[in-house]
Design an enzyme around this catalytic site. Structure first.
Site, short mmCIF file in Angstrom:
data_model
loop_
_atom_site.label_atom_id
_atom_site.label_comp_id
_atom_site.label_asym_id
_atom_site.label_seq_id
_atom_site.Cartn_x
_atom_site.Cartn_y
_atom_site.Cartn_z
N LYS A 105 0.85 -1.19 0.00
CA LYS A 105 0.00 0.00 0.00
C LYS A 105 0.88 1.23 0.00
CE LYS A 105 -4.50 0.66 0.28
NZ LYS A 105 -5.48 -0.34 -0.15
N TYR A 218 -19.44 8.42 -0.60
CA TYR A 218 -19.95 8.54 -1.97
C TYR A 218 -18.81 8.83 -2.94
CZ TYR A 218 -24.29 8.48 -4.66
OH TYR A 218 -25.33 8.11 -5.49
N GLY A 219 -17.68 8.16 -2.71
CA GLY A 219 -16.58 8.20 -3.67
C GLY A 219 -16.81 7.13 -4.72
N ALA A 221 -16.27 3.83 -4.75
CA ALA A 221 -16.93 2.61 -4.27
C ALA A 221 -18.37 2.88 -3.85
CB ALA A 221 -16.13 2.01 -3.11
N1 GLU Z 1 -7.12 0.05 -3.45
C1 GLU Z 1 -7.90 -1.12 -3.73
C2 GLU Z 1 -7.96 -2.02 -2.51
O1 GLU Z 1 -7.86 -1.60 -1.39
C3 GLU Z 1 -7.44 -1.83 -4.99
C4 GLU Z 1 -6.01 -2.23 -4.99
C5 GLU Z 1 -5.52 -2.67 -6.34
O2 GLU Z 1 -6.31 -2.63 -7.28
O3 GLU Z 1 -4.36 -3.05 -6.42
O4 GLU Z 1 -8.19 -3.20 -2.62
#
Ligand code: GLU
Length: 415
Positions: A105, A218-219, A221
């Protein structure tokens, strides 16, 4: 009450799983901490001519099962511990979906709402200039997350390609369609979530056509969660919210009209013919399905016993604290844990990587079909495991994921 430290939560969840699996403590010691983390300073020329130095992170948690994968967040409250927790969760999420990937991340402490497009571009490029040696299509592949989007991914891909001297679309996912993005990536997180809710509704004997839904956040997702609830299953969306507050309408909301209102005014609140409610009120509404799709730590020991929803589908990462988890389980709320519920995003990111490697692109139908298959199998293995061990759905998801990562570590001779 102060919110729990997210990384301590992630470590605690792992320790609980280690107890269930009777995991060798030496193995757990490796799994409790990130394999590698980078802390970077990012100088950006602002529109007024001054230079601002932003702090950024990239945490590569565990790559036993493959190159690490996970999004980049731009958020004013970002901390290294939040990024560590999210990187750990990516590791378990990818393993749970049986993707050949590890977890990572990234995060930058900034407020994108107060930055111009030029400043955001400068920041996106500066981030890649600082981390490019540590990422790559076969090392670590970033993606969008909170307050980052396909345009940010495009700038980052371009910067990486320029530095390395060749077009490398596969370095990042969630790109725009015309730059190697995948069909179906935009709504993938919410769509994957809805496929798991569809299965959960069967388990809980809920008729989705008559179901009521509340969505927090409300982004990307949250919006698609509301939109698909109506268009795929005919559910009624009675409440949605964003960082400024929420709106309630018993007759049901039109998700697209609400989005237009938010684009125009900056928030969902004051949408015509709705009652303004708080984010806290939204969580406690009498609905069939609650979808936290915003930030972490929103369902705590304080409000968990007031949750009336039958299904709590975690599209956000880490919305529920461990104490709240126990309360929800005791009260019979069917929690679809984040590792499972929001894994549609990374599943389609993985499909995007495959398409980039092959330079051959699938249509939307193909992507939806593959996503449905992957996430539905994962849902049922989590449900079966929870019944087999008599544990909650989150612990079951951990059991499956951790077993897979440990197997990979053993086969590689790490433990
Ligand atoms: N940010 C998204 C998650 O938390 C997607 C991560 C990605 O597509 O690599 O799963």
């Amino acid at each position: 009450m102060s919110k729990p430290n997210l990384f301590e939560v992630a470590q605690w969840q792992l320790d609980e799983c280690a107890k269930i699996l009777k995991l060798d403590p030496n193995v757990n010691a490796i799994l409790r901490v990130p394999m590698r983390e980078l802390h970077v300073s990012l100088p950006v020329r602002m529109d007024d001519g001054t230079i601002r130095v932003f702090r950024g992170f990239r945490v590569q948690y565990n790559d036993a099962k493959g190159p690490t994968k996970g999004g980049i967040r731009f958020h004013p409250n970002e901390t290294i511990d939040t990024v560590r927790a999210l990187a750990a969760w990516m590791t378990w999420k990818c393993a749970l979906l049986d993707l050949p990937l590890g977890g990572a991340k990234g995060g930058v402490i900034c407020n994108p709402k107060e930055m111009s497009q030029a400043e955001l571009e400068g920041l996106s490029r500066a981030y890649i200039q600082s981390v490019w040696q540590f990422i790559g299509p076969d090392k670590d592949i970033p993606a969008p997350d909170v307050y980052t989007n396909p345009q940010v991914m495009a700038w980052m891909m371009d910067e990486y390609s320029k530095i390395t001297g060749k077009n490398q679309f596969g370095v990042i996912t969630g790109k725009p369609l015309s730059l190697g993005g995948s069909a179906g990536r935009d709504d993938a997180t919410a769509r994957g979530g809805w496929y798991t809710i569809r299965e959960a509704a069967k388990e809980c004997s809920i008729d989705l056509k008559k179901a009521t839904v509340a969505v927090q956040g409300y982004g990307n997702a949250g919006y698609y969660a509301a939109y698909l609830a109506k268009s795929l299953f005919g559910c009624k969306i009675v409440a949605v919210s964003d960082s400024k507050g929420g709106i309630f309408c018993r007759q049901g909301l039109d998700p697209e009209a609400v989005r237009e209102h938010k684009t125009k005014t900056g928030s969902v609140i004051n949408f015509p013919n709705t009652k303004t409610i708080s984010n806290g009120d939204l969580l406690e509404l009498e609905v069939d399905i609650l979808i936290p799709a915003g930030l972490e730590n929103v369902i705590t020991e304080k409000n968990a016993s007031n949750i009336k929803a039958k299904i709590d589908a975690e599209l956000a990462n880490g919305p529920t604290t461990p104490k709240a988890d126990d309360i929800l389980y005791k009260n019979g709320v069917h929690v679809i844990p984040d590792l499972l519920c929001n894994a549609g995003g990374v599943a389609v990111s993985y499909f995007e990587m495959v398409q980039n490697f092959y330079m051959h692109y699938w249509d939307e139908k193909e992507v939806h079909h593959r996503l449905d298959k992957k996430i539905t199998v994962a849902y049922h293995s989590v449900l079966d495991t929870s019944k087999k061990y008599n544990i909650n759905m989150r612990q079951a998801a951990y059991v499956i994921a951790v077993e897979r990562v440990v197997e990979a570590m053993k086969l590689r001779g790490w433990v």
